[in-house]
Design a protein around this motif. Structure first.
Motif, PDB file in Angstrom:
ATOM      1  N   ASN A 134       0.824  -1.208   0.000  1.00  0.00           N
ATOM      2  CA  ASN A 134       0.000   0.000   0.000  1.00  0.00           C
ATOM      3  C   ASN A 134       0.859   1.259   0.000  1.00  0.00           C
ATOM      4  OD1 ASN A 134       0.931   0.032   2.596  1.00  0.00           O
ATOM      5  ND2 ASN A 134      -1.043  -0.360   3.548  1.00  0.00           N
ATOM      6  N   ASP A 135       2.071   1.141  -0.539  1.00  0.00           N
ATOM      7  CA  ASP A 135       3.000   2.279  -0.544  1.00  0.00           C
ATOM      8  C   ASP A 135       3.016   3.028  -1.874  1.00  0.00           C
ATOM      9  OD1 ASP A 135       4.215   0.173  -1.927  1.00  0.00           O
ATOM     10  OD2 ASP A 135       6.237   0.813  -1.356  1.00  0.00           O
ATOM     11  N   ARG A 136       2.070   2.745  -2.756  1.00  0.00           N
ATOM     12  CA  ARG A 136       2.086   3.398  -4.065  1.00  0.00           C
ATOM     13  C   ARG A 136       0.804   4.202  -4.312  1.00  0.00           C
ATOM     14  NH1 ARG A 136       4.693  -1.172  -8.047  1.00  0.00           N
ATOM     15  NH2 ARG A 136       2.601  -2.061  -7.913  1.00  0.00           N
ATOM     16  N   GLY A 137       0.244   4.729  -3.235  1.00  0.00           N
ATOM     17  CA  GLY A 137      -0.895   5.625  -3.378  1.00  0.00           C
ATOM     18  C   GLY A 137      -2.255   4.971  -3.327  1.00  0.00           C
ATOM     19  N   ARG A 138      -2.294   3.647  -3.228  1.00  0.00           N
ATOM     20  CA  ARG A 138      -3.575   2.956  -3.080  1.00  0.00           C
ATOM     21  C   ARG A 138      -3.331   1.557  -2.508  1.00  0.00           C
ATOM     22  NH1 ARG A 138      -5.346   1.606  -9.306  1.00  0.00           N
ATOM     23  NH2 ARG A 138      -4.365  -0.411  -9.414  1.00  0.00           N
ATOM     24  N   ASP A 139      -4.400   0.966  -2.029  1.00  0.00           N
ATOM     25  CA  ASP A 139      -4.335  -0.375  -1.469  1.00  0.00           C
ATOM     26  C   ASP A 139      -4.208  -1.377  -2.613  1.00  0.00           C
ATOM     27  OD1 ASP A 139      -4.677  -2.784  -0.193  1.00  0.00           O
ATOM     28  OD2 ASP A 139      -6.600  -2.268   0.716  1.00  0.00           O
ATOM     29  N   GLU A 140      -3.121  -2.130  -2.625  1.00  0.00           N
ATOM     30  CA  GLU A 140      -2.893  -3.136  -3.670  1.00  0.00           C
ATOM     31  C   GLU A 140      -2.957  -4.556  -3.101  1.00  0.00           C
ATOM     32  OE1 GLU A 140       0.082  -2.112  -6.825  1.00  0.00           O
ATOM     33  OE2 GLU A 140       0.607  -0.534  -5.394  1.00  0.00           O
ATOM     34  N   TRP A 141      -3.621  -4.741  -1.966  1.00  0.00           N
ATOM     35  CA  TRP A 141      -3.780  -6.064  -1.387  1.00  0.00           C
ATOM     36  C   TRP A 141      -4.807  -6.836  -2.201  1.00  0.00           C
ATOM     37  CZ3 TRP A 141      -1.071  -8.428   2.462  1.00  0.00           C
ATOM     38  CH2 TRP A 141      -0.130  -7.622   3.103  1.00  0.00           C
ATOM     39  N   LYS A 142      -4.447  -8.073  -2.554  1.00  0.00           N
ATOM     40  CA  LYS A 142      -5.347  -8.926  -3.336  1.00  0.00           C
ATOM     41  C   LYS A 142      -4.905 -10.372  -3.207  1.00  0.00           C
ATOM     42  CE  LYS A 142      -2.672  -7.724  -7.417  1.00  0.00           C
ATOM     43  NZ  LYS A 142      -2.713  -7.047  -8.693  1.00  0.00           N
ATOM     44  N   MET A 143      -5.663 -11.249  -3.802  1.00  0.00           N
ATOM     45  CA  MET A 143      -5.307 -12.658  -3.818  1.00  0.00           C
ATOM     46  C   MET A 143      -4.145 -12.844  -4.790  1.00  0.00           C
ATOM     47  SD  MET A 143      -6.138 -15.459  -2.319  1.00  0.00           S
ATOM     48  CE  MET A 143      -7.750 -15.089  -1.649  1.00  0.00           C
ATOM     49  N   LEU A 144      -3.086 -13.484  -4.327  1.00  0.00           N
ATOM     50  CA  LEU A 144      -1.884 -13.701  -5.131  1.00  0.00           C
ATOM     51  C   LEU A 144      -1.542 -15.182  -5.180  1.00  0.00           C
ATOM     52  CD1 LEU A 144       0.318 -10.826  -3.662  1.00  0.00           C
ATOM     53  CD2 LEU A 144      -0.850 -10.829  -5.862  1.00  0.00           C
ATOM     54  N   CYS A 145      -0.630 -15.513  -6.060  1.00  0.00           N
ATOM     55  CA  CYS A 145      -0.035 -16.842  -6.097  1.00  0.00           C
ATOM     56  C   CYS A 145       1.207 -16.796  -5.223  1.00  0.00           C
ATOM     57  CB  CYS A 145       0.347 -17.195  -7.528  1.00  0.00           C
ATOM     58  SG  CYS A 145       1.249 -18.739  -7.616  1.00  0.00           S
ATOM     59  N   LYS A 146       1.365 -17.791  -4.366  1.00  0.00           N
ATOM     60  CA  LYS A 146       2.519 -17.844  -3.469  1.00  0.00           C
ATOM     61  C   LYS A 146       3.240 -19.179  -3.644  1.00  0.00           C
ATOM     62  CE  LYS A 146       0.641 -14.665  -0.115  1.00  0.00           C
ATOM     63  NZ  LYS A 146       1.229 -14.085   1.068  1.00  0.00           N
ATOM     64  N   ILE A 147       4.558 -19.088  -3.613  1.00  0.00           N
ATOM     65  CA  ILE A 147       5.414 -20.270  -3.736  1.00  0.00           C
ATOM     66  C   ILE A 147       6.272 -20.337  -2.473  1.00  0.00           C
ATOM     67  CG2 ILE A 147       7.101 -21.496  -5.158  1.00  0.00           C
ATOM     68  CD1 ILE A 147       4.503 -20.617  -6.664  1.00  0.00           C
ATOM     69  N   LYS A 148       6.168 -21.435  -1.746  1.00  0.00           N
ATOM     70  CA  LYS A 148       7.006 -21.592  -0.551  1.00  0.00           C
ATOM     71  C   LYS A 148       8.469 -21.689  -0.972  1.00  0.00           C
ATOM     72  CE  LYS A 148       3.573 -23.615   2.451  1.00  0.00           C
ATOM     73  NZ  LYS A 148       3.242 -24.658   3.393  1.00  0.00           N
ATOM     74  N   ASN A 149       9.328 -21.143  -0.150  1.00  0.00           N
ATOM     75  CA  ASN A 149      10.759 -21.110  -0.458  1.00  0.00           C
ATOM     76  C   ASN A 149      11.347 -22.494  -0.705  1.00  0.00           C
ATOM     77  OD1 ASN A 149      10.684 -18.359  -0.224  1.00  0.00           O
ATOM     78  ND2 ASN A 149      11.619 -18.295   1.804  1.00  0.00           N
ATOM     79  N   GLU A 150      10.786 -23.522  -0.099  1.00  0.00           N
ATOM     80  CA  GLU A 150      11.329 -24.875  -0.256  1.00  0.00           C
ATOM     81  C   GLU A 150      11.262 -25.367  -1.703  1.00  0.00           C
ATOM     82  OE1 GLU A 150       8.103 -27.996   1.168  1.00  0.00           O
ATOM     83  OE2 GLU A 150       8.068 -26.203   2.431  1.00  0.00           O
TER      84      GLU A 150
END
Length: 162
Positions: A134-150
């Motif tokens: 949220n540091d670019r002037g608007r809320d950018e929180w959303k559902m994302l794809c995540k990959i565990k580091n392993e």
């Protein structure tokens, strides 16, 4: 013009991403062979993937991150990239999609000494989760794809077999 396109942080991030694509090309061609930059070579600046092999059914997405690998339990990107990748692999015999993270350290402190990491799209190795900023002037929180580091590997100590 959207609020993001006028935001200084967004413009700084965009410049970093474009600079990273250009300067990563020699490293990525060592691994994947000749590549097209989908934005500059193919004129598709809104493609979900940054690079496409000139000879094989392979797409490569580069994510440049201002962190060190392991600062977070997973690395993430836009969910649409997974959806596009699954369709590409299904529609192209032998199709493969790779995600490359260029971790440049906090505030870009490791630029030039950064490390590259890779993950190949595989079912069961990714999950959906909320994330964003949220540091670019608007809320950018959303559902994302995540990959565990392993599931993520250093690129230059273990090259994917093509």
């Amino acid at each position: 013009m959207s609020s993001l396109q006028n935001n200084k942080q967004f413009l700084k991030d965009l410049e970093l991403g474009l600079k990273s694509e250009d300067s990563s090309m020699p490293f990525l061609t060592q691994i994947f062979g000749e590549l097209w930059n989908t934005g500059t070579d193919l004129g598709d600046k809104f493609n979900k993937y940054d690079f496409r092999s000139k000879t094989l059914p392979i797409k490569v997405e580069l994510k440049t991150r201002r962190c060190d690998f392991g600062d977070y339990p997973d690395l993430q990107f836009e969910l649409g990239k997974i959806e596009d990748g699954i369709k590409f692999c299904k529609d192209n015999e032998g199709g493969r999609c790779f995600f490359i993270w260029r971790c440049i350290g906090k505030n870009g402190s490791h630029w030039g000494k950064e490390r590259f990491y890779w993950w190949e799209l595989k079912d069961g190795e990714w999950f959906k989760g909320m994330g964003g900023r949220n540091d670019r002037g608007r809320d950018e929180w959303k559902m994302l794809c995540k990959i565990k580091n392993e599931y993520i590997n250093p690129l230059f100590s273990h090259r994917p077999t093509l």
